[in-house]
Each structure stands twice: as C-alpha cells, then as structure tokens.
Design a protein around this motif. Structure first.
Motif, mmCIF file in Angstrom:
data_model
loop_
_atom_site.group_PDB
_atom_site.id
_atom_site.type_symbol
_atom_site.label_atom_id
_atom_site.label_comp_id
_atom_site.label_asym_id
_atom_site.label_seq_id
_atom_site.Cartn_x
_atom_site.Cartn_y
_atom_site.Cartn_z
ATOM 1 N N LEU A 1 0.823 -1.208 0.000
ATOM 2 C CA LEU A 1 0.000 0.000 0.000
ATOM 3 C C LEU A 1 0.859 1.261 0.000
ATOM 4 O O LEU A 1 0.553 2.238 -0.685
ATOM 5 C CB LEU A 1 -0.943 -0.005 1.203
ATOM 6 C CG LEU A 1 -2.065 -1.047 1.171
ATOM 7 C CD1 LEU A 1 -2.907 -0.961 2.444
ATOM 8 C CD2 LEU A 1 -2.952 -0.853 -0.056
ATOM 9 N N THR A 2 1.939 1.238 0.769
ATOM 10 C CA THR A 2 2.840 2.386 0.801
ATOM 11 C C THR A 2 3.491 2.601 -0.557
ATOM 12 O O THR A 2 3.595 3.742 -1.045
ATOM 13 C CB THR A 2 3.932 2.191 1.871
ATOM 14 O OG1 THR A 2 3.320 2.144 3.149
ATOM 15 C CG2 THR A 2 4.943 3.332 1.835
ATOM 16 N N ILE A 3 3.909 1.529 -1.198
ATOM 17 C CA ILE A 3 4.545 1.626 -2.510
ATOM 18 C C ILE A 3 3.580 2.236 -3.527
ATOM 19 O O ILE A 3 3.932 3.169 -4.266
ATOM 20 C CB ILE A 3 5.013 0.238 -3.000
ATOM 21 C CG1 ILE A 3 6.092 -0.336 -2.062
ATOM 22 C CG2 ILE A 3 5.523 0.309 -4.431
ATOM 23 C CD1 ILE A 3 7.335 0.493 -1.966
ATOM 24 N N VAL A 4 2.372 1.734 -3.555
ATOM 25 C CA VAL A 4 1.383 2.188 -4.543
ATOM 26 C C VAL A 4 1.050 3.669 -4.360
ATOM 27 O O VAL A 4 0.828 4.395 -5.340
ATOM 28 C CB VAL A 4 0.106 1.324 -4.443
ATOM 29 C CG1 VAL A 4 -1.041 1.950 -5.231
ATOM 30 C CG2 VAL A 4 0.387 -0.087 -4.947
ATOM 31 N N GLY B 1 -5.034 2.021 -11.522
ATOM 32 C CA GLY B 1 -6.107 2.607 -10.721
ATOM 33 C C GLY B 1 -6.072 2.227 -9.251
ATOM 34 O O GLY B 1 -7.122 2.067 -8.631
ATOM 35 N N LEU B 2 -4.876 2.124 -8.657
ATOM 36 C CA LEU B 2 -4.754 1.617 -7.290
ATOM 37 C C LEU B 2 -4.343 2.676 -6.266
ATOM 38 O O LEU B 2 -4.320 2.386 -5.072
ATOM 39 C CB LEU B 2 -3.734 0.468 -7.247
ATOM 40 C CG LEU B 2 -4.106 -0.783 -8.054
ATOM 41 C CD1 LEU B 2 -2.987 -1.808 -7.950
ATOM 42 C CD2 LEU B 2 -5.429 -1.370 -7.586
ATOM 43 N N THR B 3 -4.011 3.878 -6.704
ATOM 44 C CA THR B 3 -3.643 4.917 -5.739
ATOM 45 C C THR B 3 -4.884 5.344 -4.953
ATOM 46 O O THR B 3 -6.016 5.217 -5.442
ATOM 47 C CB THR B 3 -3.043 6.146 -6.442
ATOM 48 O OG1 THR B 3 -4.003 6.656 -7.387
ATOM 49 C CG2 THR B 3 -1.757 5.794 -7.160
ATOM 50 N N PRO B 4 -4.700 5.855 -3.723
ATOM 51 C CA PRO B 4 -5.856 6.279 -2.917
ATOM 52 C C PRO B 4 -6.773 7.252 -3.648
ATOM 53 O O PRO B 4 -8.001 7.169 -3.528
ATOM 54 C CB PRO B 4 -5.202 6.934 -1.699
ATOM 55 C CG PRO B 4 -3.903 6.226 -1.548
ATOM 56 C CD PRO B 4 -3.434 5.965 -2.957
ATOM 57 N N SER B 5 -6.200 8.144 -4.444
ATOM 58 C CA SER B 5 -7.002 9.125 -5.176
ATOM 59 C C SER B 5 -7.922 8.453 -6.188
ATOM 60 O O SER B 5 -9.121 8.756 -6.273
ATOM 61 C CB SER B 5 -6.081 10.118 -5.892
ATOM 62 O OG SER B 5 -6.826 10.996 -6.712
#
Length: 231
Positions: free
Chosen positions: A97-100, A111-115
């Motif tokens: 999750l930190t990497i993404v 399409g995996l970033t929090p935004s």
C-alpha cells in the motif's frame, strides 16, 4: 480485442507523427516468480504490438520497502514514462500500500492509488467515459482529450468486464450479482462499479477463496464474476 489493438496502434502512430511522443509503460517487479514474469512479458508484447515502448525494472527479492519506494519515485519523475504498473504480488516484507501511494495518480494505469480508488468509490469516476475512450476512433479529438483530462483510472480487469457488457448490450439491471473475489485489483473495484446508482442491480453478493459453501450463492445468482484462481 483486435479492434482495440487496431485503434490503439493508429493513435500511437498519430502521437508519434504529430507530437513526436512514443507512449511508454513502466513496469516495476520484485523477484523472479515465473507467473509474474509471464504476465510482464504479455504486457510488453501488447506494448510492442501497438508501437508503444515499455521499461521493465526488476529488483531482487530482498529489496526493502524504503529502497523500492525510491525506485518508484524515480520512475514517477521520469517524463518519458507515461504509465506505471507495480506488478503484484510483492514479497510479504514489502508494504504494498505504501509503494502504490507514491505512483503519480496521472500515471497510475492500474487505478490503485488512494485518489483513484476514492474517485471510484464516491462515483466521481465515470465508467461510461472510460468505455467511451476505449471505443473512441480519435483519442486526440477535443472531446476525447477533455475526457482524458478529467478522467480517473479504473483497474483494467473490472473495466474490461464493463466494456464487454457494453459491447454485447448486456444489462445488470434487476439482476442478482455474485462476485467471487475480494482483491484490490478485481473484486473491490468491481463491487464499487456495480454499486453505482444507475446500474439498478437487484442484489450484490461477495464471496472469496475462504467462503465455505458457494453453492447456495451460485444457485440464486443471475450473473457471476469469478476471479479467485482456485477451484
């Protein structure tokens, strides 16, 4: 798929001729898992097929989260790379999750970033606009460029599912839907897409690899989407 490849090859050719731009997909992977490498080779073949470039950076299995994070940041700043994929799964000691999070959202083609995830969940992401871009005969038109500018990326498998539904004129309206998957790249985004208000589904049930008794759910489902990878 042949139609899409043909359109994309044409658009890449126009970009190269008119803008002197050759799109490039950046791929980051860790370790030498044979399945992972097979997926990556398939993506590279697809890039070559339409005239795109690709850059694959593979790192040793024991790389730390901190070290990998720096490599992601470097690729994110590379102006020659237009999209970035972190090939998953990453080793257990890596904080995925930190990497993404450090992929620039405009390059987050998975399409995996929090935004991008938040935009899909809150329905800010317009699924029809994404499908229109896939179907477009001119991605450089004023309308297409406007859609791209205001677009949010959707993970490719769920988007592909909705494109197939649209292509064959299949509706989810008043249907009992069963999803057998809960991953970040398939199940969860697919759930968010199906729950968007205008699809008017009758019900949505989610099962996964730890569901002990699938049969009752399968019996009442009108439509089943399965991506668990096991039987």
């Amino acid at each position: 798929s042949k139609e899409i490849f043909k359109k994309l090859k044409k658009e890449v050719s126009i970009l190269q001729k008119n803008k002197n731009i050759i799109p490039c997909l950046g791929i980051i992977s860790v370790g030498n898992d044979s399945n992972t490498q097979c997926y990556i080779r398939a993506k590279q073949r697809a890039c070559r097929k339409i005239g795109m470039d690709s850059k694959h950076d593979n790192y040793e299995f024991n790389i730390s989260t901190r070290e990998l994070l720096e490599r992601v940041k470097e690729m994110g700043k590379n102006e020659k790379i237009n999209g970035i994929i972190i090939q998953q799964p990453l080793p257990p000691h890596i904080d995925t999750l930190t990497i993404v999070k450090y992929i620039p959202k405009e390059k987050d083609v998975d399409g995996l970033t929090p935004s991008n995830v938040a935009s899909l969940v809150t329905e800010e992401t317009n699924i029809e606009n994404n499908i229109s871009l896939i179907k477009s005969d001119d991605l450089l038109s004023e309308r297409s460029l406007s859609l791209i500018k205001n677009n949010h990326f959707i993970p490719c498998t769920p988007l592909g599912i909705f494109f197939i539904l649209d292509y064959y004129g299949l509706s989810l309206k008043h249907k009992n839907i069963l999803i057998i998957n809960r991953s970040n790249i398939v199940g969860k985004p697919l759930i968010s897409m199906i729950l968007q208000k205008h699809y008017h589904t009758k019900s949505l049930t989610v099962c996964h690899s730890h569901t002990t008794d699938l049969e009752p759910h399968i019996r009442v489902a009108d439509v089943i989407f399965s991506a668990v990878g096991t039987t």
